[in-house]
Design a protein around this motif. Structure first.
Motif, PDB file in Angstrom:
ATOM      1  N   LEU A  40      35.272  43.783  39.730  1.00  0.00           N
ATOM      2  CA  LEU A  40      35.542  43.721  41.167  1.00  0.00           C
ATOM      3  C   LEU A  40      34.714  42.643  41.853  1.00  0.00           C
ATOM      4  CD1 LEU A  40      35.784  47.513  42.088  1.00  0.00           C
ATOM      5  CD2 LEU A  40      37.644  45.865  41.880  1.00  0.00           C
ATOM      6  N   ARG A  41      33.464  42.513  41.439  1.00  0.00           N
ATOM      7  CA  ARG A  41      32.606  41.491  42.039  1.00  0.00           C
ATOM      8  C   ARG A  41      33.140  40.094  41.755  1.00  0.00           C
ATOM      9  NH1 ARG A  41      28.766  38.013  41.237  1.00  0.00           N
ATOM     10  NH2 ARG A  41      28.855  38.265  38.984  1.00  0.00           N
ATOM     11  N   GLU A  42      33.585  39.861  40.520  1.00  0.00           N
ATOM     12  CA  GLU A  42      34.124  38.545  40.150  1.00  0.00           C
ATOM     13  C   GLU A  42      35.403  38.248  40.934  1.00  0.00           C
ATOM     14  OE1 GLU A  42      32.845  36.303  38.289  1.00  0.00           O
ATOM     15  OE2 GLU A  42      31.328  37.272  37.045  1.00  0.00           O
ATOM     16  N   LEU A  43      36.269  39.257  41.094  1.00  0.00           N
ATOM     17  CA  LEU A  43      37.510  39.047  41.844  1.00  0.00           C
ATOM     18  C   LEU A  43      37.216  38.700  43.300  1.00  0.00           C
ATOM     19  CD1 LEU A  43      39.753  41.950  40.457  1.00  0.00           C
ATOM     20  CD2 LEU A  43      40.055  39.504  40.066  1.00  0.00           C
ATOM     21  N   SER A  44      36.231  39.359  43.883  1.00  0.00           N
ATOM     22  CA  SER A  44      35.860  39.061  45.267  1.00  0.00           C
ATOM     23  C   SER A  44      35.317  37.650  45.390  1.00  0.00           C
ATOM     24  CB  SER A  44      34.830  40.068  45.771  1.00  0.00           C
ATOM     25  OG  SER A  44      35.394  41.352  45.895  1.00  0.00           O
ATOM     26  N   ASP A  45      34.508  37.225  44.419  1.00  0.00           N
ATOM     27  CA  ASP A  45      33.957  35.867  44.449  1.00  0.00           C
ATOM     28  C   ASP A  45      35.059  34.809  44.355  1.00  0.00           C
ATOM     29  OD1 ASP A  45      31.437  36.877  44.702  1.00  0.00           O
ATOM     30  OD2 ASP A  45      30.870  36.616  42.608  1.00  0.00           O
ATOM     31  N   LEU A  46      36.172  35.172  43.697  1.00  0.00           N
ATOM     32  CA  LEU A  46      37.303  34.249  43.577  1.00  0.00           C
ATOM     33  C   LEU A  46      38.196  34.288  44.812  1.00  0.00           C
ATOM     34  CD1 LEU A  46      38.390  34.896  39.864  1.00  0.00           C
ATOM     35  CD2 LEU A  46      37.367  32.804  40.761  1.00  0.00           C
ATOM     36  N   HIS A  47      37.873  35.158  45.771  1.00  0.00           N
ATOM     37  CA  HIS A  47      38.662  35.329  46.999  1.00  0.00           C
ATOM     38  C   HIS A  47      40.115  35.694  46.672  1.00  0.00           C
ATOM     39  CE1 HIS A  47      35.684  34.013  50.009  1.00  0.00           C
ATOM     40  NE2 HIS A  47      35.203  33.294  49.005  1.00  0.00           N
ATOM     41  N   ILE A  48      40.279  36.553  45.660  1.00  0.00           N
ATOM     42  CA  ILE A  48      41.604  37.095  45.376  1.00  0.00           C
ATOM     43  C   ILE A  48      42.069  37.942  46.557  1.00  0.00           C
ATOM     44  CG2 ILE A  48      42.936  38.556  43.805  1.00  0.00           C
ATOM     45  CD1 ILE A  48      42.014  35.906  42.587  1.00  0.00           C
ATOM     46  N   GLY A  49      41.137  38.642  47.157  1.00  0.00           N
ATOM     47  CA  GLY A  49      41.398  39.413  48.374  1.00  0.00           C
ATOM     48  C   GLY A  49      40.247  39.189  49.330  1.00  0.00           C
TER      49      GLY A  49
END
Length: 416
Positions: free
Chosen positions: A184-193
């Motif tokens: 989840l942290r990695e996805l947030s860093d990628l600005h997926i959402g």
């Protein structure tokens, strides 16, 4: 003779002074030693249960279930032969375990959890907090209050809402990362959402609109040959909050428009279909600048959103030759319309819910403080009636191909 006697006396005097200094220094050290605290109250890292992620669910009888994902030090220090009785991450040892308990509130559940763990629970490295959907709909104020008052949880930790219960998010064993919280942290860093920290959430809920938005997550089902636990948590949209209660959802497409409005678009691909042309073109925005301009014209509250974006073609499935100015203009118009549609869709969604999750009230207050003070108590109604104008300047700077478009002859390419 006199000289020798004088030197002897001087030397004895020097030794006597040195001796007295040594004695005084020793007495000083001995006298202050009892008052030194030393490390008598230290807590060794080997005495801590380090929490990497936490989930909070609402149970029956108005109880709270607190689940914590705890790091297993022996999974690394033991050279990969960790505890946990299972294998994940492509055959490596399980690096975390999940423990949970119910209580009348988080404090009660935490005290019960602590009695079942041989180490002291430590929140300092907890980067992820997930609220269950049922709890989010009934209200998260009490739980957020605990997390903000407790001295250990980080204000920069990311916050999410899960579809259904939150505990399964922690229990999943993703193949690529060491534990689900890291996914989840990695996805947030990628600005997926959306990327929302605990501090952001607190500011949104205590601001004038008292509205907030959190990333909405669910578990991607495991692939063929994988166990049930090997699902991967991923972001599927945005949960919209009015005060402390979840009142609705925004889809992935609407969330993209929300990211444009928040000027948080990164690593994002836009796929467009120019009018009257077969096939589609995919672009990757190189840069995007968003400016939100509050306006009050003849007593009418309005909002102007200006977007300036440059994109480069990464795939051209049409017969358009984008080196031709006319064809390039047609692609840029389609690019512009796509962004406008996404922004308008996201804005209409928030207006329908009367939830100013963008914090536009602050922008109007800064520009028109006197007018805003008059309608502050009715801001949500004013917000829902705002006229919105979206002005997008979209440019394609690089055509992204090395030969003529498929399906065109040399003559057709020259003509275009």
């Amino acid at each position: 003779m006199n000289n020798g006697w004088r030197r002897t006396k001087i030397w004895e005097k020097v030794k006597r002074r040195h001796f007295l200094k040594s004695v005084l220094l020793l007495l000083g050290i001995s006298g202050t030693t009892p008052f030194l605290s030393g490390c008598w109250d230290r807590t060794e890292i080997t005495d801590l249960a380090i929490v990497t992620a936490a989930a909070i669910d609402k149970k029956d009888n108005n109880q709270i279930e607190l689940s914590i994902q705890v790091f297993i030090p022996s999974s690394i220090s033991g050279g990969g032969g960790g505890q946990g009785g299972g294998s994940s991450q492509g055959g490596g040892a399980v690096t975390t375990l999940v423990r949970y308990e119910k209580g009348s509130n988080i404090s009660d559940a935490l005290s019960k959890l602590q009695s079942k763990l041989p180490r002291k629970v430590f929140w300092g490295h907890c980067k992820i907090f997930v609220f269950g959907e049922k709890l989010a709909k009934e209200g998260i104020q009490e739980q957020l209050d605990f997390l903000l008052r407790h001295p250990q949880p980080r204000e920069k930790a990311n916050v999410y809402v899960s579809k259904g219960k939150a505990k399964p998010i922690l229990e999943s064993l993703p193949p690529l990362e060491n534990y689900s919280g890291e996914v989840l942290r990695e996805l947030s860093d990628l600005h997926i959402g959306m990327l929302v920290t605990m501090q952001d959430l607190d500011e949104m809920l205590t601001g004038i609109p008292q509205a907030a938005a959190l990333p909405f997550v669910k578990i991607l089902p495991p692939g063929k040959g994988q166990t049930k636990l090997q699902g991967i948590p991923y972001i599927v949209g945005t949960a919209v909050f009015k005060k402390d209660k979840m009142t609705g959802m925004m889809t992935e497409k609407e969330t993209r428009g929300l990211l444009w409005l928040r000027d948080e678009v990164e690593s994002y691909t836009v796929t467009i279909k120019p009018k009257g042309v077969k096939g589609k073109i995919s672009l990757s925005p190189v840069s995007a600048k968003v400016k939100i301009i509050p306006q009050i014209i003849n007593g009418k509250w309005k909002l102007l959103v200006r977007v300036n974006t440059d994109g480069s073609v990464i795939q051209n499935g049409t017969n358009l030759n984008l080196s031709n100015p006319k064809s390039l203009k047609a692609a840029e118009r389609a690019y512009q319309k796509d962004i406008e549609k996404r922004i308008e869709m996201a804005f209409l969604n928030t207006q329908d819910k009367k939830a100013d999750i963008l914090g536009l009230g602050k922008d109007f207050y800064r520009k028109y403080p006197k007018q805003f003070n008059k309608i502050e108590n009715q801001w949500n109604e004013v917000f829902s009636e705002l006229e919105v104008e979206v002005d997008v300047a979209a440019h394609i700077r690089r055509q992204g191909y090395i030969n003529k478009p498929a399906g065109l002859s040399e003559e057709e390419v020259k003509d275009k």
